[in-house]
Design a protein around this motif. Structure first.
Motif, PDB file in Angstrom:
ATOM      1  N   PRO A   1       0.849  -1.116  -0.015  1.00 55.41           N
ATOM      2  CA  PRO A   1      -0.055  -0.071  -0.296  1.00 55.41           C
ATOM      3  C   PRO A   1       0.859   1.453   0.021  1.00 55.41           C
ATOM      4  CG  PRO A   1      -0.985  -1.670   1.549  1.00 55.41           C
ATOM      5  CD  PRO A   1       0.500  -2.142   1.112  1.00 55.41           C
TER       6      PRO A   1
ATOM      7  N   VAL B   1       1.977   1.756  -3.579  1.00 59.88           N
ATOM      8  CA  VAL B   1       0.980   2.362  -4.480  1.00 59.88           C
ATOM      9  C   VAL B   1       0.782   3.929  -4.207  1.00 59.88           C
ATOM     10  CG1 VAL B   1      -1.693   2.245  -4.856  1.00 59.88           C
ATOM     11  CG2 VAL B   1      -0.316   0.285  -4.540  1.00 59.88           C
TER      12      VAL B   1
ATOM     13  N   ALA C   1      -3.935  -8.886  -5.738  1.00 63.48           N
ATOM     14  CA  ALA C   1      -4.702  -7.627  -5.684  1.00 63.48           C
ATOM     15  C   ALA C   1      -3.592  -6.690  -5.485  1.00 63.48           C
ATOM     16  CB  ALA C   1      -5.682  -7.622  -4.581  1.00 63.48           C
ATOM     17  N   GLN C   2      -2.579  -6.903  -4.618  1.00 70.34           N
ATOM     18  CA  GLN C   2      -1.651  -5.937  -4.376  1.00 70.34           C
ATOM     19  C   GLN C   2      -0.687  -5.659  -5.455  1.00 70.34           C
ATOM     20  OE1 GLN C   2      -1.400  -3.813  -1.175  1.00 70.34           O
ATOM     21  NE2 GLN C   2      -0.398  -2.935  -2.902  1.00 70.34           N
TER      22      GLN C   2
ATOM     23  N   ASP D   1      -1.471  -6.377  -8.642  1.00 64.22           N
ATOM     24  CA  ASP D   1      -2.344  -5.547  -9.548  1.00 64.22           C
ATOM     25  C   ASP D   1      -2.186  -4.108  -9.283  1.00 64.22           C
ATOM     26  OD1 ASP D   1      -2.771  -7.830 -11.217  1.00 64.22           O
ATOM     27  OD2 ASP D   1      -4.759  -8.183 -10.204  1.00 64.22           O
ATOM     28  N   ALA D   2      -2.474  -3.655  -8.105  1.00 63.80           N
ATOM     29  CA  ALA D   2      -2.688  -2.381  -7.757  1.00 63.80           C
ATOM     30  C   ALA D   2      -1.650  -1.583  -7.786  1.00 63.80           C
ATOM     31  CB  ALA D   2      -3.302  -2.290  -6.187  1.00 63.80           C
ATOM     32  N   THR D   3      -0.380  -2.316  -7.586  1.00 64.63           N
ATOM     33  CA  THR D   3       0.968  -1.720  -7.514  1.00 64.63           C
ATOM     34  C   THR D   3       1.297  -1.279  -9.118  1.00 64.63           C
ATOM     35  OG1 THR D   3       1.752  -2.721  -5.525  1.00 64.63           O
ATOM     36  CG2 THR D   3       3.443  -1.932  -7.080  1.00 64.63           C
TER      37      THR D   3
ATOM     38  N   ALA E   1      -0.906   1.519 -10.537  1.00 64.69           N
ATOM     39  CA  ALA E   1      -0.291   2.785  -9.852  1.00 64.69           C
ATOM     40  C   ALA E   1       0.939   3.310 -10.735  1.00 64.69           C
ATOM     41  CB  ALA E   1      -0.212   2.773  -8.382  1.00 64.69           C
TER      42      ALA E   1
END
Length: 187
Positions: free
Chosen positions: A47, A50, A77-78, A80-82, A85
């Motif tokens: 997080p 990101v 999910a982490q 993918d989010a990274t 971003a």
């Protein structure tokens, strides 16, 4: 190739590795960390990485064990989010923070993120007996990024002492050695 494009090349390989992890208690080449500790590290810092891409400051929360639940879904999910971003070209511009008050060049932090995906991806793959294949353009960029921060990384305990690799070694072996990993490590 620009970093925001390379992150899209790195993430799918790492996601495939996540899908194939077979034992959380397996040792990794990342000294002192088994797969469980490495998964928790990635989920702990994710997080903040990101937030850094978005030029927001988010200090990492308390370290907890995410592997009691559906850690694979969380880690996917982490990643993918990274990737999303840092897939934004603006993430690589200007300066940002990585969970603390110190500003750093955003492209330096983005380079660290590329390194996290490749190096820790390799750590997880090696622990599971996998042989991931990253694009050489990506790996050469990660080599440049690790070289850029290797001395500081060693001072901070992020990288171990360099493991020399022959000049004609494949790019992945060279970047692994530069980061203090033994390219021939096996569990």
């Amino acid at each position: 190739m620009d970093g925001h494009l390379l992150i899209g090349i790195a993430a799918p390989v790492t996601l495939k590795i996540v899908d194939e992890i077979d034992a959380l208690d397996a040792p990794t080449p990342c000294t002192g960390w088994d797969v469980r500790a490495l998964v928790n590290h990635l989920l702990h810092w994710g997080p903040s990485l990101v937030a850094a891409a978005r030029k927001e400051s988010l200090a990492p929360g308390p370290e907890i064990d995410h592997t009691d639940g559906d850690w694979r879904t969380l880690l996917r999910a982490q990643v993918d989010a990274t990737a999303a971003a840092w897939g934004d070209p603006a993430a690589w511009e200007g300066s940002t923070r990585m969970g603390g008050p110190m500003e750093m060049p955003a492209d330096l932090v983005g380079g660290m993120v590329l390194g996290e995906l490749v190096l820790h991806g390799w750590d997880l793959a090696s622990a599971s007996g996998l042989d991931p294949q990253w694009d050489d353009t990506l790996v050469l960029r990660v080599y440049e990024e690790v070289a850029r921060s290797a001395d500081l990384g060693r001072q901070m305990g992020v990288y171990a002492a360099e493991v020399p690799a022959p000049p004609d070694a494949p790019p992945l072996a060279r970047v692994l050695g530069l980061s203090g990993r033994d390219p021939s490590w096996t569990p």
